[in-house]
Write an enzyme that holds these catalytic residues in place. Sequence first.
Site, PDB file in Angstrom:
ATOM      1  N   ASP A 134     -35.089  -4.130   5.494  1.00 51.68           N
ATOM      2  CA  ASP A 134     -33.442  -3.886   6.011  1.00 51.68           C
ATOM      3  C   ASP A 134     -33.416  -2.546   6.503  1.00 51.68           C
ATOM      4  O   ASP A 134     -34.128  -1.983   7.455  1.00 51.68           O
ATOM      5  CB  ASP A 134     -32.824  -4.746   4.043  1.00 51.68           C
ATOM      6  N   LYS A 136     -32.857  -9.274  -3.451  1.00 47.53           N
ATOM      7  CA  LYS A 136     -32.329  -8.189  -2.297  1.00 47.53           C
ATOM      8  C   LYS A 136     -32.716  -6.953  -3.233  1.00 47.53           C
ATOM      9  O   LYS A 136     -32.328  -6.964  -3.945  1.00 47.53           O
ATOM     10  CB  LYS A 136     -30.934  -7.604  -1.845  1.00 47.53           C
TER      11      LYS A 136
HETATM   12  O1  2IT Z   1     -30.052  -9.227   5.921  1.00 50.17           O
HETATM   13  C1  2IT Z   1     -31.178 -10.005   5.564  1.00 50.17           C
HETATM   14  O2  2IT Z   1     -31.244 -11.064   5.943  1.00 50.17           O
HETATM   15  C2  2IT Z   1     -32.380  -8.973   5.809  1.00 50.17           C
HETATM   16  N1  2IT Z   1     -32.866  -8.160   6.043  1.00 50.17           N
HETATM   17  C3  2IT Z   1     -33.965 -10.305   6.394  1.00 50.17           C
HETATM   18  C4  2IT Z   1     -33.987 -10.605   4.849  1.00 50.17           C
HETATM   19  C5  2IT Z   1     -35.648 -11.223   4.895  1.00 50.17           C
HETATM   20  O3  2IT Z   1     -36.014 -11.704   3.527  1.00 50.17           O
HETATM   21  O4  2IT Z   1     -36.216 -11.350   5.925  1.00 50.17           O
END
Ligand code: 2IT
Length: 446
Positions: free
Chosen positions: A166, A126
């Site tokens: 996100d 993340k």
């Molecule tokens: O919280 C999540 O699963 C996302 N923000 C999507 C992450 C992604 O790599 O598609």
Amino acid sequence: MLQNAGAFLEGVIARNPAEPEFHQAVHEVVESVWPVIEKRPEYRKARILERMVEPERVVSFRVPWVDDKGEVQVNRGFRIEMNSAIGPYKGGLRFHPSVNQGILKFLAFEQTFKNSLTTLPMGGGKGGSDFDPRGKSDLEVMRFCQAFMSELFRHIGPNTDVPAGDIGVGGREIGYLFGQYKKLKNEFTGVLTGKGLNWGGSLMRPEATGYGTAYFAAEMLATRGLDFQGKTVTISGYGNVGTFFIQKVNELGGKVVTIGDEYGYAHDPAGISGEKLDFLMKLWTVHRRPAKDYADKYRVEWIPGKRPWEVPCDIAVPTACENELRKPDAEALVANGCKCVVEAANMPCTADAIALFHAKGILHAPGKAANAGGVATSGLEMSQNSMRIGWSREEVDKRLHGIMKNIHGACVAAAAEFGVPGNYDAGANIAGFLKVADAMLDQGVV
Ligand code: 2IT
């Protein structure tokens, strides 16, 4: 060697001071998986949990950029590369003033188990920045994204780490980030997901988190002989997740009566559908306007400064951010006869709220299971990029639906196997944990 779960958690808190959301996320998982670890001494011996709570890598960097007035701004950028046992780091980027290392560590930790549940080969990561895209011009957002990627590019890659969107990062931002990555690396690759359809994106990626949450909720309701038909649903957001969730709920015969943002919520007892939903779909993603515009335009009640959990409903779906649904909210939901709470956001319910749902026999789905459709479809975007083909909408939707059913089945099975039938929180944590833990055992102490 580990003494007990309490001592382990104390150690995590001492080692990671001032990161309360990370402590909360670890606490939740440890509580669920401790009985599993006690039964399997190989996990303890290999210190799997100690390794899981330590990110493989934390990148923190300066993001200087120039605003429209010609003034220099400085933000902080991060990428948490949490766990690569089952695939390249994968997870979104959040641009929001609340972003700090602890928040991103909690999100990366959650993401590791979520990605494991999808059955696709993706590790956990993340990232993001304390940059606030609200109130910024397109050019400011572009300059910020370029500055952010000017450092991030050296840490990511299609086989290393694949970010996505996100909160605060949608199609516009992914475009600017991708453009800068391509320029710096001179490579057109699937290094980001959530891309535009003309340049490597997947059909259904925008819909995926909202639709996936609705598919998961439908599976859950079915375990009690229930469905969406005629049900009243409350949600707390109106962005990418919320709007597509409403669309799918309408298709399944339910009625969504609230939307909101950090300033309050709109209550529309007639339900959000048709032209009203068309308007809502563009409100944030195109016009970047606050949720109150909906209440003003359709002359429905706007309740300032509150969350929608006080509105009577059958199904409550937090779609916004961490800890947006607390114990008093849970008490109001219970008092009003709510039957099911499904997390479309990441860790939106506090631990005491979840405990109350369990005590009252209310269905509760954790985000790492219920909202996994977004990242699962990112995984499908990666597959299509690798093959250099694009699947039809029907193909992606069919796979997404199958994945959500699988995740539901895995949660139910793991909860039953470990003596907590019907507990989706424990089921998701255990099922997600086992796959990652076993991969770590196989790969040795690295
Ligand atoms: O919280 C999540 O699963 C996302 N923000 C999507 C992450 C992604 O790599 O598609």
